[in-house]
Design a protein around this motif. Structure first.
Motif, mmCIF file in Angstrom:
data_model
loop_
_atom_site.group_PDB
_atom_site.id
_atom_site.type_symbol
_atom_site.label_atom_id
_atom_site.label_comp_id
_atom_site.label_asym_id
_atom_site.label_seq_id
_atom_site.Cartn_x
_atom_site.Cartn_y
_atom_site.Cartn_z
ATOM 1 N N ASP A 60 -21.651 27.150 -7.875
ATOM 2 C CA ASP A 60 -22.825 26.293 -7.705
ATOM 3 C C ASP A 60 -22.432 24.822 -7.763
ATOM 4 O O ASP A 60 -23.053 23.971 -7.117
ATOM 5 N N VAL A 61 -21.410 24.532 -8.575
ATOM 6 C CA VAL A 61 -20.934 23.164 -8.756
ATOM 7 C C VAL A 61 -19.415 23.144 -8.719
ATOM 8 O O VAL A 61 -18.768 23.983 -9.352
ATOM 9 N N VAL A 62 -18.852 22.190 -7.977
ATOM 10 C CA VAL A 62 -17.409 21.950 -7.989
ATOM 11 C C VAL A 62 -17.178 20.563 -8.577
ATOM 12 O O VAL A 62 -17.752 19.577 -8.103
ATOM 13 N N ILE A 63 -16.357 20.492 -9.613
ATOM 14 C CA ILE A 63 -16.002 19.209 -10.224
ATOM 15 C C ILE A 63 -14.538 18.930 -9.892
ATOM 16 O O ILE A 63 -13.649 19.662 -10.333
ATOM 17 N N ASN A 64 -14.293 17.893 -9.104
ATOM 18 C CA ASN A 64 -12.933 17.610 -8.670
ATOM 19 C C ASN A 64 -12.328 16.458 -9.464
ATOM 20 O O ASN A 64 -12.695 15.301 -9.300
ATOM 21 N N ALA A 65 -11.372 16.796 -10.340
ATOM 22 C CA ALA A 65 -10.629 15.794 -11.093
ATOM 23 C C ALA A 65 -9.182 15.710 -10.615
ATOM 24 O O ALA A 65 -8.357 15.054 -11.251
ATOM 25 N N ALA A 66 -8.869 16.365 -9.508
ATOM 26 C CA ALA A 66 -7.510 16.324 -8.955
ATOM 27 C C ALA A 66 -7.313 15.020 -8.194
ATOM 28 O O ALA A 66 -8.145 14.648 -7.366
ATOM 29 N N ALA A 67 -6.223 14.311 -8.476
ATOM 30 C CA ALA A 67 -5.967 13.034 -7.808
ATOM 31 C C ALA A 67 -4.526 12.610 -8.030
ATOM 32 O O ALA A 67 -3.855 13.086 -8.959
ATOM 33 N N TYR A 68 -4.059 11.707 -7.177
ATOM 34 C CA TYR A 68 -2.772 11.051 -7.365
ATOM 35 C C TYR A 68 -3.097 9.673 -7.936
ATOM 36 O O TYR A 68 -3.587 8.799 -7.228
ATOM 37 N N THR A 69 -2.866 9.479 -9.239
ATOM 38 C CA THR A 69 -3.374 8.297 -9.939
ATOM 39 C C THR A 69 -2.311 7.249 -10.279
ATOM 40 O O THR A 69 -2.624 6.257 -10.941
ATOM 41 N N ASP A 70 -1.076 7.457 -9.849
ATOM 42 C CA ASP A 70 -0.016 6.479 -10.093
ATOM 43 C C ASP A 70 -0.213 5.314 -9.117
ATOM 44 O O ASP A 70 0.167 5.398 -7.947
ATOM 45 N N VAL A 71 -0.797 4.229 -9.611
ATOM 46 C CA VAL A 71 -1.188 3.121 -8.734
ATOM 47 C C VAL A 71 0.025 2.510 -8.036
ATOM 48 O O VAL A 71 0.002 2.267 -6.822
ATOM 49 N N ASP A 72 1.097 2.266 -8.773
ATOM 50 C CA ASP A 72 2.305 1.715 -8.150
ATOM 51 C C ASP A 72 3.012 2.763 -7.302
ATOM 52 O O ASP A 72 3.565 2.451 -6.243
ATOM 53 N N GLY A 73 2.986 4.018 -7.747
ATOM 54 C CA GLY A 73 3.607 5.091 -6.975
ATOM 55 C C GLY A 73 2.968 5.275 -5.617
ATOM 56 O O GLY A 73 3.640 5.659 -4.651
ATOM 57 N N CYS A 74 1.682 5.002 -5.525
ATOM 58 C CA CYS A 74 0.983 5.126 -4.236
ATOM 59 C C CYS A 74 1.553 4.172 -3.195
ATOM 60 O O CYS A 74 1.530 4.463 -1.996
ATOM 61 N N GLU A 75 2.052 3.026 -3.644
ATOM 62 C CA GLU A 75 2.642 2.067 -2.705
ATOM 63 C C GLU A 75 3.912 2.643 -2.071
ATOM 64 O O GLU A 75 4.191 2.394 -0.896
ATOM 65 N N ASP A 76 4.653 3.427 -2.835
ATOM 66 C CA ASP A 76 5.897 4.023 -2.335
ATOM 67 C C ASP A 76 5.657 5.354 -1.616
ATOM 68 O O ASP A 76 6.462 5.767 -0.790
ATOM 69 N N ASN A 77 4.554 6.021 -1.956
ATOM 70 C CA ASN A 77 4.263 7.343 -1.402
ATOM 71 C C ASN A 77 2.887 7.341 -0.736
ATOM 72 O O ASN A 77 1.984 8.070 -1.139
ATOM 73 N N GLN A 78 2.762 6.510 0.287
ATOM 74 C CA GLN A 78 1.452 6.297 0.893
ATOM 75 C C GLN A 78 0.899 7.555 1.550
ATOM 76 O O GLN A 78 -0.291 7.858 1.436
ATOM 77 N N GLU A 79 1.746 8.298 2.215
ATOM 78 C CA GLU A 79 1.289 9.518 2.885
ATOM 79 C C GLU A 79 0.725 10.506 1.871
ATOM 80 O O GLU A 79 -0.348 11.092 2.074
ATOM 81 N N LEU A 80 1.435 10.686 0.763
ATOM 82 C CA LEU A 80 0.970 11.587 -0.288
ATOM 83 C C LEU A 80 -0.357 11.094 -0.874
ATOM 84 O O LEU A 80 -1.273 11.885 -1.125
ATOM 85 N N ALA A 81 -0.462 9.781 -1.091
ATOM 86 C CA ALA A 81 -1.685 9.205 -1.651
ATOM 87 C C ALA A 81 -2.893 9.515 -0.769
ATOM 88 O O ALA A 81 -3.952 9.930 -1.263
ATOM 89 N N TYR A 82 -2.735 9.322 0.540
ATOM 90 C CA TYR A 82 -3.856 9.559 1.448
ATOM 91 C C TYR A 82 -4.165 11.050 1.585
ATOM 92 O O TYR A 82 -5.322 11.433 1.770
#
Length: 275
Positions: A60-82
């Motif tokens: 009935d409800v889906v709660i999504n807490a899955a994320a890539y939260t490494d802010v600096d890491g996202c700059e190096d791993n842009q494809e993974l972040a998106y």
């Protein structure tokens, strides 16, 4: 992928994604009988896996807490972040639409550029780093794929089940004579226990975007000063990071009753941490 037997919370069947993370762990405590998936159980970037799992569980409800939260890491791993922060929520939203489930998803204060002193839920996003752009893409894909959504923007999380600012300060304080922390970035610290409990209320509210944080505004330096004694202020220019941070990422909550002040929440966290 492991599909656990679904349980019912009251009359509501709930699925938590990202159950192994800092926020996800406290969501599991707030919703003890929910179906709980970690990254090992379900890769949210796989549309096929997501559609199959959510169809099978039929929540009935889906709660999504899955994320890539490494802010600096996202700059190096842009494809993974998106993929994780953008495509993943889109997959979940599509599946929720198919089975008629409500979707609760967590976004971030970093969808804003920091040019204003505070941001309401209706403010226009304008990210200044890859993490913010990827999370904004997730918001966009959710609104395109499902009507019954609650996007909760959050900020400066701390909790017992993951790396966070409070623990970092305590560690550095033991290792260094003085700890430099920036005094020109402002936001609202948020305790994952309080946030997880608030989700129960949000589920029952109208679809839309919500800003949920603990009450009270501070700089990172002010936050650190409430944790350790040997902290000294510095500017963002003195402490450069790979990803640019907004100077002001204060989320104004105009839709629900405010949560308690972050200083009260911090006291409880430090007690829990030392117990």
């Amino acid at each position: 992928m492991v599909c656990r037997k679904s349980m019912v919370v009251g009359t509501i069947k709930t699925l938590i994604l990202g159950a192994g993370g800092m926020l996800g762990s406290d969501l599991c405590k707030a919703f003890p009988e929910a179906v709980k998936f970690t990254h090992k159980d379900l890769d949210i970037t796989s549309r096929k896996q997501v559609l199959e799992a959510i169809r099978e569980i039929n929540p009935d409800v889906v709660i999504n807490a899955a994320a890539y939260t490494d802010v600096d890491g996202c700059e190096d791993n842009q494809e993974l972040a998106y993929e994780v922060n953008g495509d993943g929520p889109g997959n979940i939203a599509e599946a929720c639409s198919i089975v008629g489930a409500k979707l609760v998803h967590f976004s971030t204060d970093y969808v804003f550029d920091g040019s204003k002193k505070e941001y309401t839920e209706s403010a226009t996003p304008n990210p200044i780093n890859v993490y913010g752009y990827s999370k904004l893409l997730g918001e966009k894909k959710i609104t395109e794929n499902v009507d019954d959504f609650r996007i909760i923007r959050i900020s400066w999380l701390f909790g017992t089940h993951g790396k966070n600012f409070v623990d970092t300060m305590l560690k550095l304080s033991r290792e260094m004579d003085t700890v430099k922390v920036v005094n020109d970035q402002f936001g609202k610290p948020t305790y994952t226990v309080d946030l997880a409990a608030k989700v129960k209320e949000i589920i029952g509210l109208e679809p839309g975007i919500y800003h949920i944080t603990n009450d009270g505004i501070c700089s990172w330096y002010e936050f650190a000063s409430s944790i350790i004694d040997n902290v000294i202020p510095c500017t963002s220019e003195e402490f450069p990071r790979k990803a640019k941070r907004p100077k002001y990422s204060v989320l104004a909550n105009t839709k629900t009753e405010p949560m308690r002040h972050w200083k009260e929440a911090l006291k409880d966290y430090l007690k829990e941490r030392s117990a």
